[in-house]
Design a protein around this motif. Structure first.
Motif, mmCIF file in Angstrom:
data_model
loop_
_atom_site.group_PDB
_atom_site.id
_atom_site.type_symbol
_atom_site.label_atom_id
_atom_site.label_comp_id
_atom_site.label_asym_id
_atom_site.label_seq_id
_atom_site.Cartn_x
_atom_site.Cartn_y
_atom_site.Cartn_z
ATOM 1 N N LYS A 54 -3.224 5.698 3.546
ATOM 2 C CA LYS A 54 -2.519 4.415 3.380
ATOM 3 C C LYS A 54 -2.724 3.506 4.582
ATOM 4 O O LYS A 54 -3.133 2.341 4.440
ATOM 5 N N ASP B 80 2.315 -1.781 4.817
ATOM 6 C CA ASP B 80 1.998 -0.360 4.954
ATOM 7 C C ASP B 80 3.284 0.444 4.811
ATOM 8 O O ASP B 80 4.178 0.359 5.651
ATOM 9 N N VAL C 161 0.871 -1.187 0.000
ATOM 10 C CA VAL C 161 0.000 0.000 0.000
ATOM 11 C C VAL C 161 0.900 1.226 0.000
ATOM 12 O O VAL C 161 1.541 1.550 1.004
#
Length: 323
Positions: free
Chosen positions: A76, A186, A67
């Protein structure tokens, strides 16, 4: 050469403004604006899935999704946390790798990430197995998180002198003994070595795009970097998913941005759109995702629909690799 990412042009804005029949895609009906308690409760049960009987399709192989967006504040971490929880609540085994030194994904999942906790830094720099660092997320079955502590802030510098520095995370994920359906990474809001590690480890890139003019300006640089990683480090990398976030139904700009993004990226853009919703912003302060904090809210429903769409796309077009 990658074509320029379109921005919300003056023409598209003018066309929207001049249309007397214009209605925002999120202009609420009476029911949507003030949903009955029964409808809200029904949505909450659907999202929380307490019986465990309702499941989202599981992919044939592990889908490793990065992401990424170098612009900060586009959603995000919020997207990573809520998609992971939605999929885990519906029968998928999910791992979240927090690669942002701020540790916001760890906070959103209520996973300890203070100094001294084994974290993703140990995996990248000291080659500690990911299985020794991953923590089960309390209250969410089938969900694990590899936390990030402030130590990760120095990893960009320390990785410079490390052998095969771009593929450290890829090796750690590949060596994990467990079998996951999804691995969400992430990324920090930058295009440094941490993000490059995520791009090398992933097969898919999920780009959250805020429905505002500035959010589109940096996309060219992000797409160019993804292309460089594809050419030199990870030929399997693909921008598979675009998610529109922070959609504000009060502005026509949001509709113009959405139209331009859909025209450029086509089917890669999810039909589900994440609206601006105060519940989504409140949830992390309670160490929860919006899925568990207020499962009947519009924000939770939108992320649930996005997760369902991602799961269904994964079955139609199997991607990824065996863990």
């Amino acid at each position: 050469m990658t074509p320029d990412i379109p921005v919300a042009s003056a023409e598209s804005l003018a066309a929207v403004a001049a249309d007397p029949t214009y209605v925002s895609r999120e202009t609420p009906t009476r029911e949507e604006d003030d949903p009955p308690l029964a409808m809200e409760a029904m949505r909450a049960v659907q999202i929380l899935n307490p019986s465990g009987e309702v499941t989202m399709p599981r992919p044939d192989r592990t889908r490793v999704m990065c992401v990424a967006n170098q612009k900060g504040g586009v959603g995000k971490t919020t997207t990573t946390v809520n998609l992971a929880v939605a999929l885990a609540l519906h029968g998928n085994r999910v791992l979240v790798v927090d690669l942002d030194p701020q540790g916001n994904a760890s906070t959103g999942l209520n996973v300890p990430h203070h100094t001294g906790i084994p974290d993703v830094y140990d995996c990248l720099i000291n080659s500690v197995p990911l299985s020794e660092v991953a923590q089960a997320v309390e209250g969410i079955p089938n969900l694990w998180c590899v936390p990030a502590t402030i130590d990760l802030a120095g990893a960009e510098i320390e990785l410079v002198s490390v052998v095969a520095r771009e593929s450290r995370l890829d090796r750690a994920i590949t060596a994990y003994p467990g079998q996951f359906d999804y691995v969400f990474i992430d990324c920090p809001p930058s295009l440094g070595l941490l993000t490059v590690n995520a791009l090398v480890a992933a097969q898919e890139v999920l780009i959250p795009i805020q429905c505002e003019y500035y959010a589109l300006e940096g996309l060219n640089q992000l797409i160019n970097n993804i292309n460089l990683v594809r050419q030199h480090l990870n030929p399997n990398l693909d921008v598979s998913t675009i998610l529109l976030t922070m959609y504000d139904r009060r502005t026509r700009l949001a509709d113009a941005v959405e139209q331009d993004v859909r025209n450029h990226f086509g089917d890669k853009v999810l039909q589900a759109v994440i609206p601006r919703n105060v519940r989504v912003s409140e949830a992390p302060s309670y160490g929860q995702s919006v899925m568990t904090y207020d499962p009947g809210s519009r924000g939770a429903t939108s992320y649930f629909e996005a997760a369902q769409e991602i799961a269904e796309r994964g079955v139609k077009e199997p991607v990824g690799r065996n863990a």
